[in-house]
Design an enzyme around this catalytic site. Structure first.
Site, PDB file in Angstrom:
ATOM      1  N   ASN A 208       0.844  -1.195   0.000  1.00 60.73           N
ATOM      2  CA  ASN A 208       0.000   0.000   0.000  1.00 60.73           C
ATOM      3  C   ASN A 208       0.876   1.241   0.000  1.00 60.73           C
ATOM      4  OD1 ASN A 208      -2.506  -1.200   0.098  1.00 60.73           O
ATOM      5  ND2 ASN A 208      -2.590  -1.219   2.324  1.00 60.73           N
ATOM      6  N   PHE A 322      -7.530   4.280  12.156  1.00 61.38           N
ATOM      7  CA  PHE A 322      -7.529   5.362  11.175  1.00 61.38           C
ATOM      8  C   PHE A 322      -8.407   4.926  10.006  1.00 61.38           C
ATOM      9  CE2 PHE A 322      -4.526   8.978  11.511  1.00 61.38           C
ATOM     10  CZ  PHE A 322      -4.199   8.811  12.843  1.00 61.38           C
ATOM     11  N   LYS A 336     -16.895   2.136  10.038  1.00 63.27           N
ATOM     12  CA  LYS A 336     -15.701   1.387  10.463  1.00 63.27           C
ATOM     13  C   LYS A 336     -15.622   1.251  11.979  1.00 63.27           C
ATOM     14  CE  LYS A 336     -12.804   1.757   6.645  1.00 63.27           C
ATOM     15  NZ  LYS A 336     -11.831   2.467   5.853  1.00 63.27           N
TER      16      LYS A 336
HETATM   17  N1  CTP Z   1      -6.404  -2.180   9.557  1.00 62.76           N
HETATM   18  C1  CTP Z   1      -5.791  -3.219  10.223  1.00 62.76           C
HETATM   19  N2  CTP Z   1      -5.636  -4.415   9.615  1.00 62.76           N
HETATM   20  C2  CTP Z   1      -6.101  -4.612   8.372  1.00 62.76           C
HETATM   21  C3  CTP Z   1      -6.721  -3.559   7.654  1.00 62.76           C
HETATM   22  C4  CTP Z   1      -6.854  -2.356   8.290  1.00 62.76           C
HETATM   23  O1  CTP Z   1      -5.371  -3.035  11.379  1.00 62.76           O
HETATM   24  N3  CTP Z   1      -5.932  -5.788   7.798  1.00 62.76           N
HETATM   25  C5  CTP Z   1      -6.601  -0.908  10.260  1.00 62.76           C
HETATM   26  C6  CTP Z   1      -5.795   0.247   9.743  1.00 62.76           C
HETATM   27  O2  CTP Z   1      -4.558   0.348  10.401  1.00 62.76           O
HETATM   28  C7  CTP Z   1      -6.714   1.401  10.077  1.00 62.76           C
HETATM   29  C8  CTP Z   1      -8.097   0.841   9.952  1.00 62.76           C
HETATM   30  O3  CTP Z   1      -7.941  -0.564  10.078  1.00 62.76           O
HETATM   31  O4  CTP Z   1      -6.556   1.807  11.426  1.00 62.76           O
HETATM   32  C9  CTP Z   1      -8.822   1.151   8.696  1.00 62.76           C
HETATM   33  O5  CTP Z   1      -8.135   0.759   7.586  1.00 62.76           O
HETATM   34  P1  CTP Z   1      -8.714   0.962   6.119  1.00 62.76           P
HETATM   35  O6  CTP Z   1      -7.757   0.389   5.170  1.00 62.76           O
HETATM   36  O7  CTP Z   1      -9.129   2.376   5.950  1.00 62.76           O
HETATM   37  O8  CTP Z   1     -10.013   0.123   6.211  1.00 62.76           O
HETATM   38  P2  CTP Z   1     -10.377  -1.300   5.692  1.00 62.76           P
HETATM   39  O9  CTP Z   1     -10.774  -2.141   6.848  1.00 62.76           O
HETATM   40  O10 CTP Z   1      -9.281  -1.830   4.861  1.00 62.76           O
HETATM   41  O11 CTP Z   1     -11.671  -0.992   4.843  1.00 62.76           O
HETATM   42  P3  CTP Z   1     -11.810  -0.523   3.334  1.00 62.76           P
HETATM   43  O12 CTP Z   1     -10.625  -1.043   2.596  1.00 62.76           O
HETATM   44  O13 CTP Z   1     -13.089  -1.142   2.924  1.00 62.76           O
HETATM   45  O14 CTP Z   1     -11.881   0.961   3.361  1.00 62.76           O
END
Ligand code: CTP
Length: 395
Positions: A208, A322, A336
């Site tokens: 990412n 976040f 979320k």
């Molecule tokens: N996060 C995490 N572990 C994952 C994915 C996300 O700990 N496998 C945490 C990130 O560190 C952040 C939060 O979840 O604090 C939100 O991450 P985000 O990527 O915005 O959300 P997703 O759950 O991936 O949802 P989407 O991709 O549908 O927006």
């Protein structure tokens, strides 16, 4: 007060003898004293008496091979919890106010990232001079703390303000600074930051976009408030913030394992841009092109670290996530919060140019109580404000 350490800069003035008594008081209270004696200071007290009372070596030369070999001047400037300048002469104040770095004392003051306390001592006319007033105002604006000077008879025969504060008063100011401003002392914090990388084969990966800047700034801000911080970080180009324990990881699964190993914690802040999926099979050998159409990469979902911590048997009291969103930022953040079971979501709109990888961030703090919108500010300022909020919540 045990295990606290002061870097004591002794400047050149008749009040330097009082710094010997200050050193004695500090040592009696179990506070470590590492002395720097300026050349002018050495005209008033001897390195031997300062060293004997401090029970440590006296540093005085910027370009001394033996001193530098033992501890470089940058390291020296960071080696204490607080830097104390006593006596702070008009000259030392002027140098510090203007950022001079031409001897060990001034270089240390410019290089330190620790709070600084000055106990000025000088003739009353020097203290009242417009130049010293300007320097005092500059130093205060830079965040330097002051104790004294007192009013009284001076060694030069005049009377007025300029006498260095008594050792007991300086000692009290030191105690105040060592205990205040650290509302997270004794608390443990876990911060995830940066991207994760998921191997496709030994040379290719899925990842990412994430500079790690916001997460590192939060780890640093929590440490500045006294927390014991573990920063679990994916690959970034950033140095570990001072006073933070960094654990380097690559994949989401490694990040989760490192987070669980860091428990128990009072607060977890998940800032990492974790890869949502990983290749189902990461080949042990490099995939060759061999002319045929590329095989599709089958993906499987990674563990959600934030959600796992939120429902963990050893769940931190406060779990913060976040949400980086490009549209309907607040609605997605609220969803979320519910889905992941955390306490707060810091929502940031990454559609704003310059947010990803940049130095500024515009965020909204989403809690069960509602949404709080913060004005656009530097990532460091977001971090400090969030750390203050965390300290308030954990009080
Ligand atoms: N996060 C995490 N572990 C994952 C994915 C996300 O700990 N496998 C945490 C990130 O560190 C952040 C939060 O979840 O604090 C939100 O991450 P985000 O990527 O915005 O959300 P997703 O759950 O991936 O949802 P989407 O991709 O549908 O927006």
């Amino acid at each position: 007060m045990d295990q606290k350490r002061i870097l004591l800069i002794v400047g050149g003035g008749i009040a330097a003898y009082k710094s010997l008594e200050l050193t004695r008081l500090l040592r009696k209270a179990g506070i470590g004293v590492r002395p720097i004696l300026t050349a002018a200071g050495a005209e008033f007290v001897t390195p031997l008496s300062l060293s004997a009372l401090a029970e440590d070596k006296v540093y005085s030369e910027l370009f001394s091979l033996t001193d530098e070999a033992e501890m470089g001047h940058i390291e020296l400037s960071r080696s204490a919890d607080l830097v104390v300048v006593a006596p702070a002469t008009a000259d030392l104040m002027a140098k510090a106010a203007n950022g001079h770095a031409n001897d060990l004392a001034s270089t240390t003051l410019l290089a330190t990232d620790k709070p600084v306390l000055m106990a000025p001592a000088m003739n009353v006319r020097m203290w009242e001079h417009a130049a010293t007033r300007r320097n005092l105002a500059t130093l205060k604006a830079d965040g330097v703390h002051f104790v004294g000077p007192d009013e009284g008879a001076m060694a030069c025969g005049e009377y007025g303000e300029g006498r260095m504060a008594e050792p007991a008063a300086i000692f009290q100011a030191i105690q105040g600074l060592l205990t205040s401003g650290r509302p997270l002392a004794g608390k443990r914090a876990l911060v995830t930051a940066g991207p994760t990388v998921e191997a496709i084969d030994p040379v290719r990966m899925l990842t990412n976009r994430s500079s790690g800047k916001q997460g590192y700034a939060i780890a640093s801000a929590l440490a500045a408030l006294g927390a014991d911080v573990t920063l679990v970080s994916g690959p970034t180009a950033l140095p570990a913030p001072a006073g933070v324990k960094r654990v380097d990881v690559e994949s989401a699964r490694d990040m989760l394992a490192a987070c669980e190993a860091a428990l128990p914690a009072d607060v977890a802040v998940c800032v990492a841009a974790v890869a949502d999926w990983r290749p189902a099979e990461a080949g042990g050998q490099k995939i060759k092109k061999d002319g045929a159409a590329p095989a599709p990469i089958a993906l499987v979902e990674n563990p959600d670290i934030l959600a796992t911590l939120s429902k963990h048997a050893r769940r931190p009291r406060l779990v913060i996530g976040f949400a980086a969103e490009t549209h309907e930022v607040e609605a997605h953040a609220q969803a979320k919060l519910a889905k992941k079971g955390c306490d707060w979501i810091v929502a940031n709109d990454v559609s704003v140019a310059g947010t990803m990888g940049g130095d500024d961030n515009a965020i909204a703090l989403v809690t069960a109580g509602g949404i709080e919108r913060w004005e656009r500010m530097a990532k460091g300022a977001v971090a400090r404000r969030l750390a203050e909020r965390i300290a308030g919540e954990l009080k």
